[in-house]
Write a protein that holds these residues in place. Structure first.
Motif, PDB file in Angstrom:
ATOM      1  N   ARG A  42       0.720  -1.240  -0.059  1.00  0.00           N
ATOM      2  CA  ARG A  42      -0.012  -0.363   0.007  1.00  0.00           C
ATOM      3  C   ARG A  42       1.127   1.365   0.247  1.00  0.00           C
ATOM      4  NH1 ARG A  42      -5.078   1.738   0.592  1.00  0.00           N
ATOM      5  NH2 ARG A  42      -5.698   3.659   2.309  1.00  0.00           N
ATOM      6  N   HIS A  43       2.060   1.586   0.577  1.00  0.00           N
ATOM      7  CA  HIS A  43       3.331   2.481   0.883  1.00  0.00           C
ATOM      8  C   HIS A  43       3.622   2.413  -0.220  1.00  0.00           C
ATOM      9  CE1 HIS A  43       2.190   3.641   4.994  1.00  0.00           C
ATOM     10  NE2 HIS A  43       2.189   2.331   5.440  1.00  0.00           N
ATOM     11  N   TYR A  92       2.927   9.204  -6.235  1.00  0.00           N
ATOM     12  CA  TYR A  92       3.570  10.314  -6.167  1.00  0.00           C
ATOM     13  C   TYR A  92       4.543   9.964  -7.512  1.00  0.00           C
ATOM     14  CZ  TYR A  92       7.460  13.455  -4.806  1.00  0.00           C
ATOM     15  OH  TYR A  92       8.222  14.938  -4.456  1.00  0.00           O
ATOM     16  N   TYR A  93       5.226   9.136  -7.746  1.00  0.00           N
ATOM     17  CA  TYR A  93       6.602   9.511  -9.417  1.00  0.00           C
ATOM     18  C   TYR A  93       5.284   9.858 -10.097  1.00  0.00           C
ATOM     19  CZ  TYR A  93       9.973   9.058  -5.859  1.00  0.00           C
ATOM     20  OH  TYR A  93      10.755   9.467  -5.090  1.00  0.00           O
ATOM     21  N   SER A  94       4.332   9.239 -10.241  1.00  0.00           N
ATOM     22  CA  SER A  94       3.346   8.982 -11.621  1.00  0.00           C
ATOM     23  C   SER A  94       2.723  10.936 -11.653  1.00  0.00           C
ATOM     24  CB  SER A  94       2.387   7.986 -11.517  1.00  0.00           C
ATOM     25  OG  SER A  94       2.816   7.246 -11.214  1.00  0.00           O
ATOM     26  N   ALA A  98       6.060  14.316   1.386  1.00  0.00           N
ATOM     27  CA  ALA A  98       6.586  15.288   2.076  1.00  0.00           C
ATOM     28  C   ALA A  98       8.252  14.637   2.400  1.00  0.00           C
ATOM     29  CB  ALA A  98       6.028  15.382   3.529  1.00  0.00           C
ATOM     30  N   HIS A  99       7.495  12.945   2.869  1.00  0.00           N
ATOM     31  CA  HIS A  99       8.940  12.011   3.365  1.00  0.00           C
ATOM     32  C   HIS A  99       9.809  11.832   1.719  1.00  0.00           C
ATOM     33  CE1 HIS A  99      11.533   8.750   4.044  1.00  0.00           C
ATOM     34  NE2 HIS A  99      11.005   7.695   3.100  1.00  0.00           N
ATOM     35  N   LEU A 100       9.353  11.860   0.251  1.00  0.00           N
ATOM     36  CA  LEU A 100       9.641  11.502  -0.764  1.00  0.00           C
ATOM     37  C   LEU A 100       9.918  13.073  -1.222  1.00  0.00           C
ATOM     38  CD1 LEU A 100       6.714   9.093  -2.783  1.00  0.00           C
ATOM     39  CD2 LEU A 100       9.379   8.358  -1.484  1.00  0.00           C
ATOM     40  N   ASP A 101       9.310  14.099  -0.923  1.00  0.00           N
ATOM     41  CA  ASP A 101      10.490  14.968  -1.658  1.00  0.00           C
ATOM     42  C   ASP A 101      11.224  15.538  -0.654  1.00  0.00           C
ATOM     43  OD1 ASP A 101       8.520  16.372  -3.055  1.00  0.00           O
ATOM     44  OD2 ASP A 101       6.579  17.321  -1.442  1.00  0.00           O
ATOM     45  N   ASP A 102      11.517  14.630   0.352  1.00  0.00           N
ATOM     46  CA  ASP A 102      12.774  15.206   0.864  1.00  0.00           C
ATOM     47  C   ASP A 102      13.449  14.510   0.300  1.00  0.00           C
ATOM     48  OD1 ASP A 102      11.702  17.006   2.303  1.00  0.00           O
ATOM     49  OD2 ASP A 102      11.172  15.539   4.272  1.00  0.00           O
ATOM     50  N   GLU A 103      13.679  12.905  -0.389  1.00  0.00           N
ATOM     51  CA  GLU A 103      14.693  12.378  -0.516  1.00  0.00           C
ATOM     52  C   GLU A 103      14.801  12.796  -2.515  1.00  0.00           C
ATOM     53  OE1 GLU A 103      12.799   7.859  -0.886  1.00  0.00           O
ATOM     54  OE2 GLU A 103      13.210   7.910   1.408  1.00  0.00           O
ATOM     55  N   LYS A 104      13.770  12.958  -2.866  1.00  0.00           N
ATOM     56  CA  LYS A 104      13.878  14.235  -4.361  1.00  0.00           C
ATOM     57  C   LYS A 104      14.628  14.529  -3.933  1.00  0.00           C
ATOM     58  CE  LYS A 104      11.430  15.109  -8.046  1.00  0.00           C
ATOM     59  NZ  LYS A 104       9.303  15.106  -8.129  1.00  0.00           N
ATOM     60  N   LYS A 136      -3.809  14.661   5.039  1.00  0.00           N
ATOM     61  CA  LYS A 136      -2.600  14.188   6.070  1.00  0.00           C
ATOM     62  C   LYS A 136      -2.407  13.029   6.012  1.00  0.00           C
ATOM     63  CE  LYS A 136      -6.018  15.240   9.676  1.00  0.00           C
ATOM     64  NZ  LYS A 136      -6.057  14.915  10.709  1.00  0.00           N
ATOM     65  N   MET A 137      -2.162  11.805   5.705  1.00  0.00           N
ATOM     66  CA  MET A 137      -1.680  10.521   5.238  1.00  0.00           C
ATOM     67  C   MET A 137      -0.907  10.458   3.798  1.00  0.00           C
ATOM     68  SD  MET A 137      -0.968   8.646   8.064  1.00  0.00           S
ATOM     69  CE  MET A 137      -0.829   6.936   7.443  1.00  0.00           C
ATOM     70  N   ILE A 138      -1.346  11.246   2.955  1.00  0.00           N
ATOM     71  CA  ILE A 138      -0.981  11.685   1.794  1.00  0.00           C
ATOM     72  C   ILE A 138       0.506  12.517   1.750  1.00  0.00           C
ATOM     73  CG2 ILE A 138      -1.140  11.491  -0.394  1.00  0.00           C
ATOM     74  CD1 ILE A 138      -1.889   8.947   0.053  1.00  0.00           C
ATOM     75  N   MET A 139      -0.261  13.216   1.983  1.00  0.00           N
ATOM     76  CA  MET A 139       1.052  14.694   2.514  1.00  0.00           C
ATOM     77  C   MET A 139       2.381  14.045   3.718  1.00  0.00           C
ATOM     78  SD  MET A 139      -0.074  17.090   1.537  1.00  0.00           S
ATOM     79  CE  MET A 139       0.355  18.724   3.103  1.00  0.00           C
ATOM     80  N   GLN A 140       2.392  13.031   4.599  1.00  0.00           N
ATOM     81  CA  GLN A 140       3.118  12.779   5.097  1.00  0.00           C
ATOM     82  C   GLN A 140       3.927  12.029   3.727  1.00  0.00           C
ATOM     83  OE1 GLN A 140       1.624  10.596   8.654  1.00  0.00           O
ATOM     84  NE2 GLN A 140       1.679  12.386   9.786  1.00  0.00           N
TER      85      GLN A 140
END
Length: 189
Positions: free
Chosen positions: A135-136, A143-145, A169-175, A162-166
């Motif tokens: 699911r994650h 996100y990447y799509s 946000a995590h993926l944005d930080d990595e990217k 909220k959950m999707i934002m978390q």
């Protein structure tokens, strides 16, 4: 993996929930457990009732599977009844074992067979894989799509973003790789 369903939503799926003309899956029920006993119920909340597109890659797999499915639910015990919690655990363990064996070399497979049962899991590369991880993974693929946060929340059956934002946000930080970019571009003259 392909549609980001919760475990309880996937266990409640019927062949009728899959529409191969429109390539969608309808989520409108769940299997929850009372101890070991399965109970067919409503989804987690009203926004969990949704229609999710089935990716083209999954269509032939699902068509083939449903063609040979002669039970009410897609995933059942051997006798065709709804999975109990213990049967689900065994089912999931068999999936992990098959994935592990696909990854092991012939030498590792021989070593596995010679070990006592209590030690066999130790040499397996996959240990903590759960259905929820898929699911994650689905949220990450959204996100990447380039799927919007609002649309991703709807596809995942979340009542708010909220959950999707978390996750995003995590993926944005990595990217962004902020530290690396700052270190490579901001230097003393």
């Amino acid at each position: 993996f392909y549609c980001g369903l919760r475990r309880e939503e996937a266990l409640a799926l019927t062949p009728k929930d899959l529409d191969f003309k429109s390539n969608i899956v309808t989520i409108n029920k769940a299997v929850v457990f009372d101890g070991n006993a399965p109970i067919l119920s409503d989804t987690k909340n009203e926004t969990s009732n949704r229609i999710v597109p089935i990716p083209a890659e999954a269509i032939p797999i699902l068509k083939d599977y449903t063609k040979n499915c002669h039970t009410i639910q897609l995933f059942t015990k051997f006798d065709g009844s709804i999975m109990t919690l213990s049967s689900y655990v065994k089912f999931w363990q068999s999936i992990i074992k098959a994935l592990n064996f696909a990854l092991l070399t012939d030498e590792q497979k021989e070593k596995y067979k010679s070990l006592p049962k209590s030690l066999q899991k130790e040499i397996m590369p996959i240990k903590d894989l759960t259905a929820h991880i898929f699911r994650h993974n689905y949220a990450t693929m959204l996100y990447y799509s380039g799927i919007s946060i609002k649309k991703a929340a709807a596809l995942m059956g979340h009542s708010d973003t909220k959950m999707i934002m978390q996750v995003y946000a995590h993926l944005d930080d990595e990217k962004e790789q902020t530290i690396d970019k700052i270190n490579s571009n901001i230097k003393m003259a």
